[in-house]
Design an enzyme around this catalytic site. Sequence first.
Site, mmCIF file in Angstrom:
data_model
loop_
_atom_site.group_PDB
_atom_site.id
_atom_site.type_symbol
_atom_site.label_atom_id
_atom_site.label_comp_id
_atom_site.label_asym_id
_atom_site.label_seq_id
_atom_site.Cartn_x
_atom_site.Cartn_y
_atom_site.Cartn_z
ATOM 1 C CG ASP A 14 -2.416 45.324 31.868
ATOM 2 O OD1 ASP A 14 -1.272 45.125 31.424
ATOM 3 O OD2 ASP A 14 -2.673 46.102 32.801
ATOM 4 C CG ASN A 170 2.029 48.618 37.342
ATOM 5 O OD1 ASN A 170 2.254 48.876 36.168
ATOM 6 N ND2 ASN A 170 1.382 47.529 37.729
ATOM 7 C CG HIS A 248 3.489 40.777 36.753
ATOM 8 N ND1 HIS A 248 4.433 40.651 37.756
ATOM 9 C CD2 HIS A 248 4.180 40.733 35.585
ATOM 10 C CE1 HIS A 248 5.630 40.538 37.211
ATOM 11 N NE2 HIS A 248 5.509 40.579 35.902
HETATM 12 C C1 BDR Z 1 3.422 45.233 35.898
HETATM 13 O O1 BDR Z 1 4.038 45.999 34.870
HETATM 14 C C2 BDR Z 1 3.346 45.860 33.661
HETATM 15 O O2 BDR Z 1 4.257 45.689 32.627
HETATM 16 C C3 BDR Z 1 2.444 44.670 33.817
HETATM 17 O O3 BDR Z 1 1.267 44.824 33.064
HETATM 18 C C4 BDR Z 1 2.176 44.615 35.290
HETATM 19 O O4 BDR Z 1 1.061 45.385 35.631
HETATM 20 C C5 BDR Z 1 4.418 44.236 36.447
HETATM 21 O O5 BDR Z 1 5.502 44.889 37.036
HETATM 22 CA CA CA Z 2 -0.474 46.171 33.929
#
Ligand code: BDR
Ligand code: CA
Length: 317
Positions: A14, A170, A248
């Site tokens: 992030d 998420n 990601h």
């Molecule tokens: C997502 O999960 C979180 O750990 C990371 O920040 C990312 O948004 C990846 O699966």
């Molecule tokens: Ca994240």
Amino acid sequence: MRRIILDVDTGIDDALAILYALRRPGISLEAVTTTYGNIDIAQATRNSLQILEAAGRTDIPVARGAARALVRPYTKKGSVIHGANGFGGIKLPEQKAEPVARFAPDFIIDLVRAHPGEITLVPVGPLTNIALALMRAPDLAEKLAGIVFMGGTIHHPGTPSMPSPMAEVNIFNDPEAARTVIASGALLTMIGLDVTMTTKLTEEMIARMAKRADAANDLAGRVTMEAARAYLNAYQRQYPGITYCALHDPLAVAVAEDPSLVTLQPMKLDVECVGEITRGQIIPDLRKVAGVVPNTSVAMLVDAPTFEARFEAALGG
Ligand code: BDR
Ligand code: CA
């Protein structure tokens, strides 16, 4: 210029996404809104403020959001990937700025209404804030330029620590919110593990970026590269044999700016909210029958080399 609101559970990737958004000339980061997920809401908010402070961008408003999912409590303590402080144990400089005095979903509504058709939401944590905003403001979906969310998976196996084998974290953290967002009628793009797990942040890239951050006296670059090392180590513990960690959240930001980085497939998605072994799984309905109308553009392929080069150029100072 793509105007975005980044909704984060900061989190190492992030933080990388925040820096990427700040440093791409084609992106205007209008606000950062925070949520629980990788870490609790207090720490996620602190980490977000501290990254912005280190980057010298305390002008970007930060709004604190949901502390837990719509339905279930949040009980997690720390993260195997992001560490006890959500930032790989790396200490960030203390921040002076405070979050704005407005709950993140309300702040999102205000900004979108002030700029109809202009704002793209980029949620890269659980979708709770976005679901709350869409529920509170029925006009929001049509006033958005779109929502590009990082989450879910179609074919790639889910997050290793999840009880559901095909759930990405998420979505798993708030399936009811994900379902609400997906059914909202907003223009949706899904950036899931199918594409993000093919984007690579390697030891060599980290070393090059850290060197440039040092040379440029770039504090934000330096601390995020330290955290990136911890992130890579955690990946290597979680995925034996892997030589990289995945970008990601930065990929979602990159696609919000430039959708040509991915190949999109329109699908009708839903989210399993009650399944015994499938809670949090994204279910695509791929049947070609009446009533199956796509609601999401799903990224199925990514031009990883172009994106990785763009990432390194943006963060490398
Ligand atoms: C997502 O999960 C979180 O750990 C990371 O920040 C990312 O948004 C990846 O699966
Ligand atoms: Ca994240």
